[in-house]
Structures are given as structure tokens and as C-alpha cells.
Scaffold this motif. Structure first.
Motif, PDB file in Angstrom:
ATOM      1  N   LYS A   5     113.005 125.138  60.175  1.00 56.42           N
ATOM      2  CA  LYS A   5     112.955 125.618  58.785  1.00 56.42           C
ATOM      3  C   LYS A   5     111.913 126.724  58.643  1.00 56.42           C
ATOM      4  O   LYS A   5     112.151 127.745  57.982  1.00 56.42           O
ATOM      5  N   ALA A   6     110.750 126.535  59.258  1.00 56.17           N
ATOM      6  CA  ALA A   6     109.689 127.544  59.190  1.00 56.17           C
ATOM      7  C   ALA A   6     109.899 128.661  60.197  1.00 56.17           C
ATOM      8  O   ALA A   6     109.238 129.689  60.136  1.00 56.17           O
ATOM      9  N   PHE A   7     110.817 128.444  61.146  1.00 52.52           N
ATOM     10  CA  PHE A   7     111.129 129.415  62.198  1.00 52.52           C
ATOM     11  C   PHE A   7     109.865 129.741  63.002  1.00 52.52           C
ATOM     12  O   PHE A   7     109.433 130.891  63.099  1.00 52.52           O
ATOM     13  N   MET A   8     109.309 128.688  63.587  1.00 53.59           N
ATOM     14  CA  MET A   8     108.061 128.801  64.346  1.00 53.59           C
ATOM     15  C   MET A   8     108.143 127.903  65.571  1.00 53.59           C
ATOM     16  O   MET A   8     108.723 126.816  65.515  1.00 53.59           O
ATOM     17  N   LEU A   9     107.561 128.366  66.678  1.00 54.11           N
ATOM     18  CA  LEU A   9     107.528 127.602  67.925  1.00 54.11           C
ATOM     19  C   LEU A   9     106.076 127.424  68.345  1.00 54.11           C
ATOM     20  O   LEU A   9     105.346 128.409  68.468  1.00 54.11           O
ATOM     21  N   CYS A  10     105.650 126.183  68.528  1.00 58.38           N
ATOM     22  CA  CYS A  10     104.281 125.866  68.949  1.00 58.38           C
ATOM     23  C   CYS A  10     104.341 125.178  70.308  1.00 58.38           C
ATOM     24  O   CYS A  10     105.086 124.213  70.485  1.00 58.38           O
ATOM     25  N   HIS A  11     103.516 125.645  71.245  1.00 61.89           N
ATOM     26  CA  HIS A  11     103.599 125.150  72.618  1.00 61.89           C
ATOM     27  C   HIS A  11     102.192 124.977  73.192  1.00 61.89           C
ATOM     28  O   HIS A  11     101.403 125.921  73.231  1.00 61.89           O
ATOM     29  N   HIS A  12     101.886 123.747  73.615  1.00 61.53           N
ATOM     30  CA  HIS A  12     100.622 123.438  74.282  1.00 61.53           C
ATOM     31  C   HIS A  12     100.913 123.160  75.751  1.00 61.53           C
ATOM     32  O   HIS A  12     101.769 122.327  76.069  1.00 61.53           O
ATOM     33  N   PHE A  13     100.193 123.830  76.643  1.00 61.48           N
ATOM     34  CA  PHE A  13     100.410 123.592  78.071  1.00 61.48           C
ATOM     35  C   PHE A  13      99.176 124.059  78.837  1.00 61.48           C
ATOM     36  O   PHE A  13      98.560 125.080  78.511  1.00 61.48           O
ATOM     37  N   GLY A  14      98.770 123.275  79.833  1.00 54.66           N
ATOM     38  CA  GLY A  14      97.669 123.666  80.702  1.00 54.66           C
ATOM     39  C   GLY A  14      96.387 124.007  79.973  1.00 54.66           C
ATOM     40  O   GLY A  14      95.631 124.874  80.422  1.00 54.66           O
ATOM     41  N   GLY A  15      96.111 123.364  78.849  1.00 54.97           N
ATOM     42  CA  GLY A  15      94.919 123.657  78.077  1.00 54.97           C
ATOM     43  C   GLY A  15      95.043 124.849  77.156  1.00 54.97           C
ATOM     44  O   GLY A  15      94.113 125.172  76.415  1.00 54.97           O
ATOM     45  N   LEU A  16      96.189 125.523  77.178  1.00 55.10           N
ATOM     46  CA  LEU A  16      96.436 126.683  76.324  1.00 55.10           C
ATOM     47  C   LEU A  16      97.307 126.311  75.130  1.00 55.10           C
ATOM     48  O   LEU A  16      98.068 125.328  75.172  1.00 55.10           O
ATOM     49  N   TYR A  17      97.194 127.135  74.084  1.00 51.18           N
ATOM     50  CA  TYR A  17      98.125 127.037  72.958  1.00 51.18           C
ATOM     51  C   TYR A  17      98.747 128.411  72.738  1.00 51.18           C
ATOM     52  O   TYR A  17      98.055 129.434  72.724  1.00 51.18           O
ATOM     53  N   VAL A  18     100.068 128.441  72.583  1.00 59.67           N
ATOM     54  CA  VAL A  18     100.762 129.661  72.186  1.00 59.67           C
ATOM     55  C   VAL A  18     101.679 129.318  71.021  1.00 59.67           C
ATOM     56  O   VAL A  18     102.488 128.389  71.104  1.00 59.67           O
ATOM     57  N   GLY A  19     101.525 130.060  69.944  1.00 56.06           N
ATOM     58  CA  GLY A  19     102.395 129.893  68.794  1.00 56.06           C
ATOM     59  C   GLY A  19     103.182 131.171  68.555  1.00 56.06           C
ATOM     60  O   GLY A  19     102.647 132.272  68.717  1.00 56.06           O
ATOM     61  N   ALA A  20     104.443 131.045  68.187  1.00 52.98           N
ATOM     62  CA  ALA A  20     105.275 132.204  67.873  1.00 52.98           C
ATOM     63  C   ALA A  20     105.916 131.992  66.509  1.00 52.98           C
ATOM     64  O   ALA A  20     106.641 131.024  66.307  1.00 52.98           O
ATOM     65  N   LYS A  21     105.608 132.879  65.575  1.00 55.92           N
ATOM     66  CA  LYS A  21     106.157 132.794  64.220  1.00 55.92           C
ATOM     67  C   LYS A  21     107.092 133.965  63.998  1.00 55.92           C
ATOM     68  O   LYS A  21     106.668 135.123  64.027  1.00 55.92           O
ATOM     69  N   PHE A  22     108.382 133.665  63.835  1.00 58.81           N
ATOM     70  CA  PHE A  22     109.374 134.695  63.579  1.00 58.81           C
ATOM     71  C   PHE A  22     109.724 134.685  62.086  1.00 58.81           C
ATOM     72  O   PHE A  22     109.250 133.843  61.336  1.00 58.81           O
ATOM     73  N   LEU A  23     110.547 135.632  61.677  1.00 52.70           N
ATOM     74  CA  LEU A  23     111.011 135.655  60.291  1.00 52.70           C
ATOM     75  C   LEU A  23     112.516 135.862  60.251  1.00 52.70           C
ATOM     76  O   LEU A  23     113.132 136.306  61.217  1.00 52.70           O
ATOM     77  N   ASN A  24     113.105 135.526  59.109  1.00 54.97           N
ATOM     78  CA  ASN A  24     114.533 135.730  58.925  1.00 54.97           C
ATOM     79  C   ASN A  24     114.823 135.929  57.445  1.00 54.97           C
ATOM     80  O   ASN A  24     113.901 135.985  56.620  1.00 54.97           O
ATOM     81  N   ASP A  25     116.091 136.015  57.106  1.00 58.20           N
ATOM     82  CA  ASP A  25     116.449 136.309  55.726  1.00 58.20           C
ATOM     83  C   ASP A  25     116.454 135.076  54.826  1.00 58.20           C
ATOM     84  O   ASP A  25     116.897 135.147  53.676  1.00 58.20           O
ATOM     85  N   LYS A  26     115.949 133.948  55.337  1.00 56.03           N
ATOM     86  CA  LYS A  26     115.879 132.727  54.532  1.00 56.03           C
ATOM     87  C   LYS A  26     114.458 132.437  54.041  1.00 56.03           C
ATOM     88  O   LYS A  26     114.271 131.579  53.173  1.00 56.03           O
ATOM     89  N   ILE A  27     113.462 133.078  54.621  1.00 56.25           N
ATOM     90  CA  ILE A  27     112.082 132.773  54.287  1.00 56.25           C
ATOM     91  C   ILE A  27     111.288 134.048  54.031  1.00 56.25           C
ATOM     92  O   ILE A  27     111.695 135.148  54.407  1.00 56.25           O
ATOM     93  N   PHE A  28     110.145 133.890  53.380  1.00 54.51           N
ATOM     94  CA  PHE A  28     109.233 134.990  53.120  1.00 54.51           C
ATOM     95  C   PHE A  28     108.119 135.001  54.158  1.00 54.51           C
ATOM     96  O   PHE A  28     107.842 133.989  54.794  1.00 54.51           O
ATOM     97  N   GLY A  29     107.448 136.132  54.270  1.00 54.06           N
ATOM     98  CA  GLY A  29     106.275 136.231  55.132  1.00 54.06           C
ATOM     99  C   GLY A  29     105.005 135.976  54.344  1.00 54.06           C
ATOM    100  O   GLY A  29     104.981 135.179  53.411  1.00 54.06           O
TER     101      GLY A  29
END
Length: 312
Positions: free
Chosen positions: A157-181
Motif C-alpha cells: 500500500k505504501a509502495f516501500m521495501l525495507c530490507h535488513h541483512f548483514g547488519g545493514l538496512y536498505v529502504g526503497a520508497k517508490f511512488l505511483n498514481d495511487k499515493i502522494f509524496g
């Protein structure tokens, strides 16, 4: 609740608690969403802003009422804990929130600080009859710099991917025509035009990478974006974006355990591109292709990988 306690009004107390319980739901356009993100001011991600405040205030109420005849219904408590543990927790690293989930509050001091969330976790850990106590304590431990999390979460719903691995965190936030920035409100985030379209990435090893970065950030180089290099004055001149969804109608994502993918055909300001990010057990890959400018632009185009506070 305060008035009911002071006047010993039993009926008013039950009525107040019932009203509060109505806020813990996924059936409203704002508040907790079905993917356990948190929206406010329309379809706009605010898990680390309004959602952070919601967590703090609700935890106080749950702690005070726990074990009494006034405590919240079990299903409401369980939904709230799911929001905290499966919605908020994936967006954190040590004492920090992913900057992309705080909205216009990026302009504030301690914008990504986990302080009041840790206060909430402390209270929840002390409530005697609450479920999921071990997970609450583990979240608190990781927030205090303890054992790193091992979580992957795609928020459809938020169009976001959160990934924890090897002590690191990477988050990716995308957008689309259903949500605002991001938004401009109360004089905040007036330079955040590039936060209004994505694609954003947040990379953290110790959670200190973006603390109080707002006053020194080059807002034309928001991490993860492909954008034109513009001055603060040029960014400030973009006045019409605050409540506009993007025309990015081809998008999606999928998760299978610790592996996930998110993609979009992005279009903004005459720039068009294909973007896809992939999370897997010991890595994270960000790909961009077919970057095109449909009209002549006299400003330089760049993709920013990261822009954070130097460590040492």
C-alpha cells in the motif's frame, strides 16, 4: 479518560475507551493501512511522523488500562502491536527511522529519532498481560544498538521495501498514481520537491547517517532519485506538487520470505525511466534503465546513490 477518572464516572470511562479503540483499525483511508504502514493527510506515508506520535500516545493508554476492566479489546491490542512490530519496526535501524517515512517532518530536529517509540516500547514491555512481549523487547534491544534486525518487508500500500541483512538496512520508497509524496505544510519541507516523486533509497549501518541532515542536505540530490540539479530557489519555486499523485501507473512488487522486488515505470518533469530494486538474503540491488528526457532541459540530470552525514 482523565475526566472520567477524576469524577469516577464508570460509564464515561467505557465510552472514552471505546472511542479510542475506533482509531485502531485498517478500515479508514488514514491511519493504519492494510499493509501496516500509516497514512495521514491523504494517501501519504507517515509511519515515522504521525505514526510515531500515534504509537507513543496509544502505548501510554494501553499501559495504563492493561489488566483493568477498561483495557482495550484483545483484537484492538493485537492490531496495534502488529502495526508497531510489523509496520514500524522494519523501517528502523538502531535509533533511527528511514527518512522516507517521516514526511515533511524531515525538516525538524530529531526528525528520524526513535526516542518516543523507545519510550512506548518500554511501557509496552512493562504491561503484565500483553502478548508478543519477546518481540517488543527485541525491538527495544535493537533500537538501543543491540542485536541487528533480520527483517524483510514489502509494503504494497505504501509502495516501500525495507530490507535488513548483514547488519545493514536498505529502504526503497517508490511512488505511483495511487499515493502522494512529501508535502509542504506549516512552512516545513519547502525544498522537498524531489521527495515528492521518488525513487528514494535509505542506506544505514549505524542509524546515524541522516541525523539532523535537513539543514545541510542538497535537496536536489535526494538519495535514490534521478533528477535535475536545481538550486534551493528553483526547488522552492515548485509550488504545485504538494497534493499531486504521479502519473506512474505501471508499478508493483512481490515478497517471498527474505527476497523481494519492487518496480515502477517512473515519469516526472519530462524524465522517464524504468526502475527496479531487488532484496535477497545477503544483498540489495538497485537498477535503473531507459532513462530518457522527453523535452530539452538546460539543467544537469543526475542519479544520486546516497547523500548522508560523513562518519569519521
Amino acid at each position: 479518560i482523565r475526566h472520567a477518572l477524576l469524577t469516577e464516572d464508570d460509564a464515561l470511562m467505557f465510552m472514552a475507551v471505546e472511542r479510542i479503540a475506533k482509531e485502531i483499525t485498517v478500515d479508514m483511508p488514514e491511519g493504519i493501512q492494510e499493509d501496516l504502514s500509516f497514512f495521514q493527510h491523504g494517501p501519504r506515508l507517515y509511519s515515522g511522523g504521525y505514526g510515531r506520535s500515534f504509537t507513543h500516545k496509544m502505548s501510554i493508554i494501553i499501559f495504563l488500562l492493561n489488566g483493568t476492566k477498561y483495557q482495550l479489546p484483545t483484537e484492538k491490542t493485537e492490531l496495534f502491536l502488529s502495526f508497531v512490530l510489523e509496520g514500524l519496526r522494519p523501517m528502523t535501524k538502531c535509533n533511527a527511522l528511514d527518512w522516507a517515512c517521516v514526511g515533511r517532518e524531515i525538516a525538524r530536529i530529531d526528525a528520524i529519532d526513535l526516542g518516543i517509540i523507545k519510550d512506548a516500547l518500554e511501557l509496552l514491555s512493562k504491561a503484565p498481560s500483553l502478548p508478543r512481549k519477546q518481540e517488543i523487547e527485541e525491538f527495544l534491544e535493537s533500537a538501543n544498538g543491540g542485536a541487528p534486525l533480520d527483517i524483510t518487508k514489502y509494503f504494497d500500500k505504501a509502495f516501500m521495501l525495507c530490507h535488513h541483512f548483514g547488519g545493514l538496512y536498505v529502504g526503497a520508497k517508490f511512488l505511483n498514481d495511487k499515493i502522494f509524496g512529501a508535502e509542504i505544510c506549516n512552512g516545513e519541507a519547502e525544498l522537498c520537491y524531489n521527495m515528492s516523486y521518488g525513487t528514494h533509497t535509505c542506506i544505514m549501518r549505524n542509524g546515524k547517517e541522516y541525523f539532523d541532515i535537513n539543514s545541510v542536505w542538497d535537496y536536489s540530490r535526494v538519495p535514490g532519485t534521478t533528477s535535475f540539479i536545481e538550486s534551493d530557489e528553483q526547488l522552492f519555486a515548485h509550488k504545485d506538487w504538494a497534493k499531486l499523485p504521479l502519473p506512474n501507473d505501471h508499478f508493483g512488487g512481490k515478497q517471498n520470505g527474505s527476497r523481494a522486488a519492487i518496480y515502477e515505470l517512473a515519469e516526472h518533469d519530462g524524465i522517464k525511466m524504468q526502475v527496479a530494486d531487488f532484496a535477497f538474503e545477503d544483498g540489495f540491488v538497485c537498477l535503473g534503465a531507459e532513462v530518457k528526457i522527453r523535452a530539452y532541459q538546460d539543467t544537469r540530470l543526475t542519479t544520486t546513490v546516497d547523500q548522508c552525514i560523513l562518519q569519521g
